[in-house]
Structure formats: structure tokens, C-alpha cells
Design a protein around this motif. Structure first.
Motif, PDB file in Angstrom:
ATOM      1  N   THR A   1     -28.430  91.707 -12.209  1.00 51.94           N
ATOM      2  CA  THR A   1     -27.558  91.546 -11.428  1.00 51.94           C
ATOM      3  C   THR A   1     -27.543  90.554 -10.060  1.00 51.94           C
ATOM      4  O   THR A   1     -26.768  89.857  -9.790  1.00 51.94           O
ATOM      5  CB  THR A   1     -27.547  92.930 -10.351  1.00 51.94           C
ATOM      6  OG1 THR A   1     -27.195  93.893 -11.255  1.00 51.94           O
ATOM      7  CG2 THR A   1     -26.298  92.881  -9.418  1.00 51.94           C
TER       8      THR A   1
ATOM      9  N   ALA B   1     -21.632  84.008  -9.984  1.00 49.05           N
ATOM     10  CA  ALA B   1     -20.579  84.258  -9.597  1.00 49.05           C
ATOM     11  C   ALA B   1     -20.348  83.301  -8.310  1.00 49.05           C
ATOM     12  O   ALA B   1     -19.238  82.729  -8.412  1.00 49.05           O
ATOM     13  CB  ALA B   1     -20.401  85.815  -9.423  1.00 49.05           C
TER      14      ALA B   1
ATOM     15  N   GLU C   1     -25.102  87.536  -9.627  1.00 49.51           N
ATOM     16  CA  GLU C   1     -24.445  87.547  -8.402  1.00 49.51           C
ATOM     17  C   GLU C   1     -24.236  85.833  -7.999  1.00 49.51           C
ATOM     18  O   GLU C   1     -23.258  85.436  -7.504  1.00 49.51           O
ATOM     19  CB  GLU C   1     -25.054  88.139  -7.312  1.00 49.51           C
ATOM     20  CG  GLU C   1     -24.629  89.703  -7.293  1.00 49.51           C
ATOM     21  CD  GLU C   1     -25.509  90.534  -6.420  1.00 49.51           C
ATOM     22  OE1 GLU C   1     -26.388  90.106  -5.894  1.00 49.51           O
ATOM     23  OE2 GLU C   1     -25.104  91.567  -6.164  1.00 49.51           O
TER      24      GLU C   1
ATOM     25  N   THR D   1     -17.515  91.907 -13.041  1.00 47.94           N
ATOM     26  CA  THR D   1     -18.246  92.099 -11.930  1.00 47.94           C
ATOM     27  C   THR D   1     -19.937  91.813 -12.369  1.00 47.94           C
ATOM     28  O   THR D   1     -20.165  92.239 -13.176  1.00 47.94           O
ATOM     29  CB  THR D   1     -18.283  93.194 -11.267  1.00 47.94           C
ATOM     30  OG1 THR D   1     -18.823  94.154 -11.851  1.00 47.94           O
ATOM     31  CG2 THR D   1     -16.899  93.377 -10.838  1.00 47.94           C
TER      32      THR D   1
END
Length: 203
Positions: free
Chosen positions: A135, A142, A139, A152
């Protein structure tokens, strides 16, 4: 007064880990451990406890190495998704070093859960470490504009974790590394804002 141990405990744990990895927990007898480790039953019990305690320590050692890789392999330099793909390739390559035995963690989950609480705790912690590491990296992907807007970081991390576990199961049936590569290529094509050209599916 107890006599000092004359063996390298870490080396013995590594040998026990490889034996359990190849044979599984139930199929590994104490006689197998005695032969593989070169220790008498009394020495094994004194140093590691019973077979189950030795297994849990061996699995913990294996998972600890995975956790270390996942928490130290990423940095802020270079494309985030490329780094993530490289780490996944390294994890798969490390498991391939034990022949076609698959992943020690996945094998243990399939064999012993849900009845073994010790293994369940180890597996849950390791999966949590992996998901959190994925994650964080996603992130960054992103933020850098690499990750597709259709997913996501949290969802992408769970998807990657599930795919990796599935690949490890399938590789026990078909160890061809090209199939694992195609599966990962497909996932990263879905996750990437700029999908790369997919490898052809191996015949």
C-alpha cells in the motif's frame, strides 16, 4: 549444570525449515528431523521443544526474511511500480530456490489453517506486513501519477497480495516461470496508468 550447545541454532533452523518446506508439517516425522538435522531427539527437544514448536520457529524465520525484504527494498528513487514488480519477482525467485515446493507460508496456511492458532497468527501478521508495504508503495505510485485512477492503493495492494498467493499455489502444479510472469504483467497492466505491452501467454 547444562552443557553448552555445540551447534549453530540458526543453521539448524534453516535446515528444519527446508525439510518442512519440502515435506509439509504432517509428513515430517521426528525421525526425519533427527536424520536431517544430525541431532538426537533429546537435543532437538531441549533446544526447540516438540515438532510443532520447531515448525513454528522455522516458519517464523521464513516469514521474517520476507518481512525484512518488503520493509527495506523500497526507496524514493525510481518508478514506484517498477520497484514493486522487482520485489515481487525476487520473492518468487527465492521460493523457486526450493524446487517445486511452492511457498512455505502458503503451503502451511493450506495445510494447517484454521485449526492451528500459532500458524494463523504468524500468517496474519505476515500478510498484514505485506499489504502495508504494498500500500505504501502504491500510494507513492499514485502520487507520482503511475497508478491507474480506476483503483485505490488499498485495493491494488489487496489485489496484488491475492494474486501472489494464487501464483504460489499454481506454481506447484506448473512451475514454468513464464506463466507467473504473464500473470504479474497482466496485473501491473491493470494497475498502471500507462500499461506496458503484455508478454504473450506461454503455450
Amino acid at each position: 549444570m547444562a552443557r553448552p550447545r555445540t551447534f549453530d541454532e540458526d543453521a539448524i533452523l534453516d535446515r528444519a525449515m527446508l525439510l518442512f518446506w519440502r515435506k509439509g508439517y504432517e509428513a515430517t516425522a521426528m525421525s526425519d528431523l533427527v536424520e536431517e538435522l544430525g541431532l538426537g531427539r533429546g537435543s532437538i527437544y531441549a533446544a526447540f521443544g516438540d515438532k510443532h514448536q520447531l515448525f513454528v520457529r522455522a516458519l517464523s524465520r521464513y516469514l521474517g526474511r520476507q518481512d525484512t525484504l518488503l520493509t527495506t527494498a523500497f526507496d524514493a528513487d525510481g518508478p514506484a511500480l517498477a520497484q514493486l514488480r522487482d520485489v515481487l519477482d525476487r520473492l518468487l525467485a527465492a521460493d523457486a530456490a526450493c524446487g517445486n515446493a511452492g511457498c512455505f507460508s502458503v503451503n502451511s496456511i493450506a495445510e494447517l489453517l484454521p485449526r492451528d492458532e500459532d500458524v494463523a497468527r504468524l500468517a496474519q501478521r505476515s500478510l498484514r506486513v505485506a499489504e502495508e508495504a504494498f500500500t505504501r508503495q502504491l500510494e507513492r505510485a499514485a502520487q507520482d501519477g503511475e497508478l491507474s485512477a480506476t483503483v485505490t492503493p488499498d485495493a491494488a495492494a489487496r489485489l496484488l497480495l491475492t494474486v501472489i498467493q494464487g501464483i504460489q499455489i499454481v506454481r506447484k502444479v506448473d512451475p514454468d516461470p513464464a506463466r507467473a510472469a504473464v500473470a504479474l504483467d497482466s496485473v501491473f497492466a491493470l494497475l498502471s496508468k500507462e500499461p506496458a505491452e503484455l508478454m504473450p501467454d506461454p503455450a
